[in-house]
Design an enzyme around this catalytic site. Structure first.
Site, PDB file in Angstrom:
ATOM      1  N   GLU A  79       2.496 -14.922  30.139  1.00  0.00           N
ATOM      2  CA  GLU A  79       1.714 -15.724  30.289  1.00  0.00           C
ATOM      3  C   GLU A  79       0.010 -15.636  29.736  1.00  0.00           C
ATOM      4  O   GLU A  79      -1.280 -16.458  30.919  1.00  0.00           O
ATOM      5  CB  GLU A  79       1.053 -14.800  31.971  1.00  0.00           C
ATOM      6  CG  GLU A  79       2.596 -14.270  32.808  1.00  0.00           C
ATOM      7  CD  GLU A  79       2.173 -13.285  33.607  1.00  0.00           C
ATOM      8  OE1 GLU A  79       1.807 -12.387  33.226  1.00  0.00           O
ATOM      9  OE2 GLU A  79       3.008 -13.726  34.836  1.00  0.00           O
ATOM     10  N   GLU A 110      17.205  -0.072  20.703  1.00  0.00           N
ATOM     11  CA  GLU A 110      16.001   0.507  19.928  1.00  0.00           C
ATOM     12  C   GLU A 110      15.568   2.033  19.546  1.00  0.00           C
ATOM     13  O   GLU A 110      15.021   2.361  19.095  1.00  0.00           O
ATOM     14  CB  GLU A 110      15.232   1.388  21.771  1.00  0.00           C
ATOM     15  CG  GLU A 110      16.201   2.473  22.187  1.00  0.00           C
ATOM     16  CD  GLU A 110      15.663   3.174  23.383  1.00  0.00           C
ATOM     17  OE1 GLU A 110      15.583   4.537  23.791  1.00  0.00           O
ATOM     18  OE2 GLU A 110      15.433   2.333  24.652  1.00  0.00           O
TER      19      GLU A 110
END
Length: 273
Positions: A79, A110
C-alpha cells in the site's frame, strides 16, 4: 517466554452464544488492542527512528513473517507505493512459502529457519537495510532465522511480537512487544494479535513516510492517481492548497500528473509573475 497468545480464551462455550453475544464479546476484546499498542509506542518510536535514518542513507525496510503475520506485512508494503508515490523497492514484504502463501497456507513453510535469509538475498540485501520480523508467537523459525542472519550481516533488526520474553524479541535490536492476551477463539492469533500487528504497521510505515517528506500538511501529495476516486482527491487537494476552482485544479493535475508537481509548478509560476 510467556505464551499468552496460546492461553485459553476468557470465554467458554462459544457455540452456545447467540450471534449478538459473539459479536459483543469479540468487540469487547478488540477494544483492548489499541491500549496494548499504546504501551508499545516507545519501542515503536525507536524502531522508526533507526529506520528513517537508514532509509535516508539509501536503505530499505523489509518485513518478514509467516501466515497472517506475513500477509499483514505484504499488505502494508504493497500500500505504500500508491499512497505515498514511492518505489515498490522501498518497503518490501516477504512471507514464508513465497507468494503462493498469500492466498493459501503452505505447510511447514514457516519451520525452515534458513529460508528467510535466502528470500532476503534475492533482493540483494545490504547493511543499509532494516529487517522487521512479524510473529505473534515470537518464536516462528522462519522469522527467527532471518533476524539472526540479518544481525550477522550487520543489518538493523526489529520485530513485532505479541508475547513477552520471546526468542525473536531476544535477537532483535529493536523489539516491539504488544501483549494482547488470550484470543476470543483460543490460539486464533489472526484476531487480536493480527489487529495489533496491523495497527503497529500502520504507525511504522505512515510515520516513516511522513519523516521522509512524502506528506505535505496532512495530504498525500505523492499518491499515485490510478483511478477516478484518487484523481478527484488530488483535484480537491489542489483546490484547498491553491484556492483554485475545480476545473482549473483538474486541468492542472492532468497536465502535471502529480499533486506535488502541480503545487510546485503553480507556486513557482505565481512567484515568477
Amino acid at each position: 517466554m510467556t505464551n499468552t497468545t496460546e492461553q485459553d480464551s476468557h470465554y467458554q462455550h462459544l457455540e452456545k452464544m447467540s450471534v449478538g453475544e459473539i459479536l459483543t464479546n469479540i468487540n469487547r476484546e478488540d477494544q483492548t488492542v489499541a491500549l496494548a499498542v499504546q504501551k508499545a509506542i516507545p519501542q515503536i518510536e525507536q524502531l522508526i527512528s533507526v529506520t528513517v535514518s537508514s532509509m535516508k542513507a539509501g536503505g530499505r525496510l523489509f518485513y518478514i513473517g509467516a501466515g497472517t503475520s506475513g500477509r499483514l506485512g505484504i499488505l502494508d508494503a504493497s500500500e505504500c507505493p500508491p499512497t505515498f508515490g514511492v518505489s515498490d523497492n522501498w518497503i518490501i514484504g516477504l512471507i514464508a512459502g513465497k507468494d503462493m502463501a498469500i492466498r493459501k497456507a503452505v505447510e511447514f513453510a514457516e519451520d525452515d529457519e534458513g529460508q528467510a535469509w535466502r528470500d532476503l538475498q534475492e533482493h540483494h540485501i545490504n547493511a543499509k537495510d532494516v529487517v522487521l520480523g512479524i510473529a505473534a508467537s515470537g518464536s516462528t523459525p522462519y522469522v527467527l532465522g532471518g533476524l539472526k542472519a540479518a544481525n550477522e550481516a550487520g543489518l538493523k533488526t526489529g520485530c513485532i511480537v505479541c508475547n513477552e520474553n520471546t526468542p525473536i524479541a531476544a535477537v532483535s535490536q529493536y523489539p516491539i512487544e504488544i501483549i494482547v492476551g488470550p484470543e476470543f477463539v483460543t490460539g486464533s492469533t489472526r484476531m487480536k494479535a493480527g489487529t495489533a500487528q496491523k495497527l503497529a504497521l500502520n504507525m511504522i510505515s505512515t510515520t516513516v513516510m511522513i519523516q521522509l517528506g512524502r506528506v505535505k500538511g496532512n495530504k498525500m501529495v505523492d499518491m499515485q492517481m490510478t483511478n477516478n476516486k484518487l484523481f478527484g482527491r488530488g483535484t480537491r487537494i489542489l483546490m484547498d492548497e491553491l484556492g483554485l476552482d475545480a476545473v482549473t485544479a483538474s486541468n492542472l493535475l492532468e497536465r502535471h500528473g502529480s499533486v506535488r508537481k502541480a503545487i510546485d509548478e503553480y507556486t513557482k509560476n505565481i512567484n515568477i509573475d
